[in-house]
Write a protein that holds these residues in place. Structure first.
Motif, PDB file in Angstrom:
ATOM      1  N   THR A 363      27.271 -16.766  30.614  1.00  0.00           N
ATOM      2  CA  THR A 363      26.980 -17.007  30.044  1.00  0.00           C
ATOM      3  C   THR A 363      28.160 -18.471  30.588  1.00  0.00           C
ATOM      4  O   THR A 363      27.705 -19.599  29.970  1.00  0.00           O
ATOM      5  N   LEU A 364      28.804 -18.046  30.834  1.00  0.00           N
ATOM      6  CA  LEU A 364      29.829 -19.784  30.552  1.00  0.00           C
ATOM      7  C   LEU A 364      29.615 -20.072  31.870  1.00  0.00           C
ATOM      8  O   LEU A 364      29.577 -21.078  31.682  1.00  0.00           O
ATOM      9  N   SER A 365      28.729 -18.879  32.625  1.00  0.00           N
ATOM     10  CA  SER A 365      28.438 -19.805  34.029  1.00  0.00           C
ATOM     11  C   SER A 365      27.507 -20.410  33.829  1.00  0.00           C
ATOM     12  O   SER A 365      26.789 -21.974  34.487  1.00  0.00           O
ATOM     13  N   CYS A 366      26.645 -19.806  32.316  1.00  0.00           N
ATOM     14  CA  CYS A 366      25.107 -21.207  32.673  1.00  0.00           C
ATOM     15  C   CYS A 366      25.618 -22.152  32.093  1.00  0.00           C
ATOM     16  O   CYS A 366      25.152 -23.343  32.820  1.00  0.00           O
ATOM     17  N   VAL A 367      26.047 -22.312  30.492  1.00  0.00           N
ATOM     18  CA  VAL A 367      26.483 -23.589  30.513  1.00  0.00           C
ATOM     19  C   VAL A 367      27.103 -23.679  30.911  1.00  0.00           C
ATOM     20  O   VAL A 367      27.207 -25.642  31.314  1.00  0.00           O
ATOM     21  N   SER A 368      28.438 -24.040  31.836  1.00  0.00           N
ATOM     22  CA  SER A 368      29.266 -24.829  32.739  1.00  0.00           C
ATOM     23  C   SER A 368      28.144 -25.633  33.637  1.00  0.00           C
ATOM     24  O   SER A 368      28.191 -26.588  34.502  1.00  0.00           O
ATOM     25  N   MET A 369      27.437 -24.603  34.551  1.00  0.00           N
ATOM     26  CA  MET A 369      26.274 -25.180  35.302  1.00  0.00           C
ATOM     27  C   MET A 369      25.263 -26.555  34.350  1.00  0.00           C
ATOM     28  O   MET A 369      25.272 -27.123  34.911  1.00  0.00           O
ATOM     29  N   PHE A 370      24.760 -26.631  32.783  1.00  0.00           N
ATOM     30  CA  PHE A 370      24.697 -26.959  32.474  1.00  0.00           C
ATOM     31  C   PHE A 370      25.562 -28.967  32.513  1.00  0.00           C
ATOM     32  O   PHE A 370      25.362 -29.968  32.920  1.00  0.00           O
ATOM     33  N   GLY A 418      30.596 -38.150  37.989  1.00  0.00           N
ATOM     34  CA  GLY A 418      31.914 -37.053  37.027  1.00  0.00           C
ATOM     35  C   GLY A 418      33.055 -37.825  36.088  1.00  0.00           C
ATOM     36  O   GLY A 418      33.673 -37.439  34.994  1.00  0.00           O
ATOM     37  N   MET A 419      32.163 -39.298  36.217  1.00  0.00           N
ATOM     38  CA  MET A 419      33.113 -40.231  34.912  1.00  0.00           C
ATOM     39  C   MET A 419      32.127 -40.140  33.708  1.00  0.00           C
ATOM     40  O   MET A 419      32.518 -40.956  32.835  1.00  0.00           O
ATOM     41  N   SER A 420      30.998 -39.634  33.654  1.00  0.00           N
ATOM     42  CA  SER A 420      30.056 -39.534  32.936  1.00  0.00           C
ATOM     43  C   SER A 420      29.296 -38.050  32.529  1.00  0.00           C
ATOM     44  O   SER A 420      29.328 -36.834  33.571  1.00  0.00           O
ATOM     45  N   GLY A 421      28.588 -37.613  31.710  1.00  0.00           N
ATOM     46  CA  GLY A 421      27.674 -36.595  31.690  1.00  0.00           C
ATOM     47  C   GLY A 421      28.447 -35.408  29.990  1.00  0.00           C
ATOM     48  O   GLY A 421      28.841 -36.749  29.374  1.00  0.00           O
ATOM     49  N   ILE A 422      28.074 -34.280  30.326  1.00  0.00           N
ATOM     50  CA  ILE A 422      28.693 -33.392  28.786  1.00  0.00           C
ATOM     51  C   ILE A 422      30.109 -33.234  28.840  1.00  0.00           C
ATOM     52  O   ILE A 422      30.639 -32.853  30.061  1.00  0.00           O
ATOM     53  N   ARG A 467      17.826 -37.742  27.035  1.00  0.00           N
ATOM     54  CA  ARG A 467      17.968 -36.525  26.659  1.00  0.00           C
ATOM     55  C   ARG A 467      17.152 -35.736  27.164  1.00  0.00           C
ATOM     56  O   ARG A 467      16.460 -35.085  27.439  1.00  0.00           O
ATOM     57  N   LYS A 468      15.437 -35.773  27.992  1.00  0.00           N
ATOM     58  CA  LYS A 468      14.555 -35.736  28.452  1.00  0.00           C
ATOM     59  C   LYS A 468      15.195 -35.310  29.601  1.00  0.00           C
ATOM     60  O   LYS A 468      14.741 -34.284  30.273  1.00  0.00           O
ATOM     61  N   GLN A 469      15.819 -35.220  31.000  1.00  0.00           N
ATOM     62  CA  GLN A 469      16.440 -35.027  31.927  1.00  0.00           C
ATOM     63  C   GLN A 469      17.881 -34.001  31.575  1.00  0.00           C
ATOM     64  O   GLN A 469      17.772 -32.407  32.310  1.00  0.00           O
ATOM     65  N   TYR A 470      18.526 -34.280  30.598  1.00  0.00           N
ATOM     66  CA  TYR A 470      19.634 -32.852  30.061  1.00  0.00           C
ATOM     67  C   TYR A 470      18.013 -31.617  29.582  1.00  0.00           C
ATOM     68  O   TYR A 470      18.541 -30.332  30.001  1.00  0.00           O
ATOM     69  N   LEU A 471      17.420 -31.929  28.750  1.00  0.00           N
ATOM     70  CA  LEU A 471      16.816 -30.681  28.129  1.00  0.00           C
ATOM     71  C   LEU A 471      15.394 -30.180  29.675  1.00  0.00           C
ATOM     72  O   LEU A 471      15.288 -29.002  29.312  1.00  0.00           O
ATOM     73  N   GLU A 472      15.448 -30.640  30.589  1.00  0.00           N
ATOM     74  CA  GLU A 472      14.766 -30.663  31.626  1.00  0.00           C
ATOM     75  C   GLU A 472      16.001 -29.383  32.424  1.00  0.00           C
ATOM     76  O   GLU A 472      15.402 -28.951  33.207  1.00  0.00           O
ATOM     77  N   PHE A 473      17.109 -29.557  32.293  1.00  0.00           N
ATOM     78  CA  PHE A 473      17.814 -29.059  33.340  1.00  0.00           C
ATOM     79  C   PHE A 473      18.533 -27.799  32.291  1.00  0.00           C
ATOM     80  O   PHE A 473      18.312 -26.678  33.416  1.00  0.00           O
ATOM     81  N   LEU A 474      18.603 -28.050  31.140  1.00  0.00           N
ATOM     82  CA  LEU A 474      18.170 -26.426  30.501  1.00  0.00           C
ATOM     83  C   LEU A 474      16.845 -25.787  30.562  1.00  0.00           C
ATOM     84  O   LEU A 474      17.189 -24.229  30.804  1.00  0.00           O
ATOM     85  N   GLN A 475      15.573 -26.668  29.891  1.00  0.00           N
ATOM     86  CA  GLN A 475      14.530 -25.529  29.665  1.00  0.00           C
ATOM     87  C   GLN A 475      13.777 -25.407  31.675  1.00  0.00           C
ATOM     88  O   GLN A 475      12.822 -24.084  31.473  1.00  0.00           O
TER      89      GLN A 475
END
Ligand SMILES: Nc1ncnc2c1ncn2[C@@H]1O[C@H](COP(=O)(O)OP(=O)(O)OP(=O)(O)O)[C@@H](O)[C@H]1O
Ligand SMILES: [Mg+2]
Length: 645
Positions: A363-370, A418-422, A467-475
């Motif tokens: 679980t943690l490695s998947c969310v970390s990947m994101f 590393g200076m931006s993102g989630i 948003r589109k890119q983040y959803l692509e990462f996840l989905q």
């Protein structure tokens, strides 16, 4: 065990005794004796903090047995500071810059007269780093101070100027700084100038009690009263005492309080520039004005400030701020970009929180990947997932070979990676949300966590592209990654003694590949017959990683050469020694159980043999860290996604 009232009492008494044992009180003359015995007692603030962070020792980052660390740091010298090591992950460079600042400041270099400023995106650990320093002080030895001094000042300030040279020689310590107006007044009035009799005590650093640790929150710009920094005059006393009488002074500003230790400026550039001048003089000149007409007060404090990058850029763009800029040491605190370390961050946060749910494997490695994917800058040399793997020190296999991309070059090609993102906080919120959706099961898993992230991204205030890119990462990306992990996981649970089977495939492969390469024969273990190398078997492994046709011969030679070199170095050789072969073997094992897995996990009715296999598989999953709740979830997920008809 002793229970009840007496056990409470025992703890309390012991604690008090330990506390008392650390306390010291004596005259200034006694104090001089103490310093003669231990010249390190009157340390200045930077040196005190530097010693504090060095005391637990350091390690070479390459002392780690982790091969990934060696791939990442094999050719750079990087130290790990134990003081930070169990709380901060993946920001070794930032930490070494902080330590370097303290080192040169402790030698009274220019840094000792500059502000340490941490700049980075939200949730990158700036506040936590400073809090760590403050907690370090609180846990450190008590320090000596003039009793009753509002600034807990260094007792050596009592020595008159004309005697200092001589005392410095006797004590082996350079004396700097002068008495604060309050102590100067008391020396004259209460002790008739006999400074050797002034009582000295030890004090313990405490943020809450405002001893040696001062904090300046951002102040309302319309109400920037410098008393927050340097104290004020007590108006009620102005009637009693004459103007200029130090008894009206209330030296309780954050810089006064932070004397001897640290003074922290939160969101520093939210303050008006005028307000920052006190901060700058405090570091540069080591004095601050006393409120009213009381001259200047000597201070010795480490000034640390932090804010995010946007505020920094805004501040920097204003030319009138040049003088301040020149007196700031900027240390960037970017997000961590290493997968294994990101997982450790969430493990730490969860450990320190009230979060008490079961966290399914991966679980943690998947969310970390994101989180990490969102922080990476694209590169023409590889896709983002490959970059993530390389940054994590993993080997990336492409066409049966480890991909050779220089990590340093990859990093150098970026601008503000590393200076931006989630942020870490976003991820923690998603984990909380995933849990509130499954309060009954009291468990979160990669599937529910990913779902929570998707919902949060959909609702969040991002640009459409992001948003589109983040959803692509996840989905897309993480979905696929997780399915691969899951398939391997279920295979392992199905295959009786997976490790041994993998080793035995590996040994077989080696025997036959070696015979093939050397044009010799293979001796059968059981019949002692000399056999031709079994090319069919070799191929069945190689095709798993798309090594076919003429590529096979080269691959076999590489395997043999690699492992031969490894064994000559004395490192044990196992099926996971050579990454491409490891991948091939694991895939081979997966295909061997794919059919049976799909039949068993999808079938509504199972025959007896299938039932036994199924039950054993579930048991293995439980033994591997799954709970009853998440076993159900992941198996359903696998049935629907891995083995679709
Ligand atoms: N590299 C890291 N190693 C360990 N913990 C980290 C790291 N980065 C962030 N964290 C954790 O993430 C949480 C948020 O960090 P923190 O509050 O220190 O961030 P910040 O940079 O001060 O953010 P802000 O700019 O929003 O104030 C903390 O629990 C912190 O310990
Ligand atoms: Mg913060």
């Amino acid at each position: 065990m002793d229970t009840g009232k007496s056990s409470f009492e025992k703890i309390i008494k012991e604690d008090r005794a330990a506390h008392d044992a650390r306390q010291w009180r004596g005259s200034f003359l006694d104090y001089l004796e103490q310093v003669r015995e231990d010249p390190s007692i009157p340390k200045l603030s930077h040196a005190r903090m530097f010693d504090m962070m060095m005391r637990p020792g350091t390690q070479d980052i390459l002392d780690s047995p982790d091969a990934r660390v060696h791939r990442l740091y094999g050719d750079v010298a990087m130290k790990v500071y134990n003081f930070f090591a169990d709380e901060f992950f993946g920001i070794e460079k930032t930490i070494s810059q902080i330590v370097r600042y303290f080192h040169s400041a402790s030698l009274k270099g220019e840094e000792s007269r500059q502000v340490l400023y941490l700049m980075g995106p939200v949730g990158s650990g700036k506040s936590s780093l400073i809090e760590k320093l403050e907690r370090g002080l609180e846990a450190a030895e008590p320090f000596y101070a003039i009793e009753g001094c509002p600034m807990s000042e260094e007792p050596l300030h009592l020595l008159p100027r004309h005697l200092r040279k001589e005392f410095e020689k006797m004590l082996g310590h350079h004396i700097e700084g002068d008495l604060c107006p309050v102590c100067r007044f008391r020396l004259k009035e209460e002790y008739g100038g006999r400074y050797e009799e002034v009582p000295i005590v030890t004090r313990t650093f405490s943020k809450r009690n405002r001893v040696g640790i001062g904090v300046v929150p951002p102040v309302d710009p319309n109400n920037q009263d410098t008393s927050v920094l340097i104290g004020s005059e007590d108006i009620s006393k102005l009637d009693i005492y004459a103007e200029g009488d130090p008894r009206v002074l209330d030296l309780s500003g954050a810089i006064n309080v932070g004397n001897r230790g640290v003074c922290e400026f939160i969101e520093v550039f939210k303050n008006e520039t005028e307000y920052l001048h006190a901060m700058i003089t405090a570091t540069q000149e080591k004095v601050i004005p006393a409120p009213g007409r009381h001259g200047l007060v000597y201070v010795d404090t480490v000034i640390v400030a932090h804010s995010n990058e946007a505020e920094w850029q805004k501040f920097k763009a204003d030319h009138t701020n040049e003088a301040i800029l020149d007196r700031i040491v900027v240390v960037k605190v970017p997000y961590n970009l290493r997968l294994s370390e990101e997982v450790k961050i969430y493990e730490k946060i969860i450990r320190h929180s009230d979060f008490r749910a079961h966290v399914a494997p991966h679980t943690l490695s998947c969310v970390s990947m994101f989180a990490i994917l969102s922080r990476l800058e694209p590169s023409p040399k590889c896709d983002l997932m490959t970059k993530l793997r390389l940054y994590s020190g993993e080997e990336v296999i492409e066409k049966g070979r480890t991909k050779k991309i220089d990590i340093h070059e990859l990093r150098d090609d970026t601008k503000r990676e590393g200076m931006s993102g989630i942020s870490t906080r976003f991820i923690m919120k998603a984990l909380d949300n995933a849990l509130s959706d499954n309060i009954d099961g009291n468990c979160i898993n990669p599937i529910s966590a990913r779902e929570a992230l998707i919902n949060m991204v959909k609702e969040s205030d991002l640009s459409d592209d992001t948003r589109k890119q983040y959803l692509e990462f996840l989905q897309d990306i993480i979905h696929k990654e997780y399915l691969e992990i899951l398939e391997k996981e279920i295979t392992k649970a199905f295959v009786y003694s997976y490790q041994e089977q993998a080793e035995s495939l590996f040994q077989n492969y080696l025997d036959h590949a070696e015979a093939f390469v050397n044009k010799t024969r293979v001796k059968d273990q059981n019949t002692r017959e000399d056999l031709q190398p079994d090319e069919g078997f070799l191929k069945s492994i190689e095709e798993q990683i798309a090594i076919i046709g003429s590529a096979a011969e080269g691959f076999r030679q590489e395997v043999i050469a690699y492992l031969w070199a490894a064994s000559r170095r004395g490192s044990g050789v196992t099926y996971s020694s050579y990454e491409p072969l490891k991948e091939a073997i694991e895939k081979k094992l997966m295909t061997s159980v794919r059919d049976i897995s799909r039949i068993i996990t999808k079938a509504r009715t199972r025959d007896e043999e299938q039932s036994t296999k199924y039950d054993t598989m579930v048991e293995n999953l439980l033994a591997n860290g799954y709970c009853k709740n998440c076993v159900d979830v992941v198996l359903k997920y696998a049935a629907n996604n891995l083995w679709k008809d």
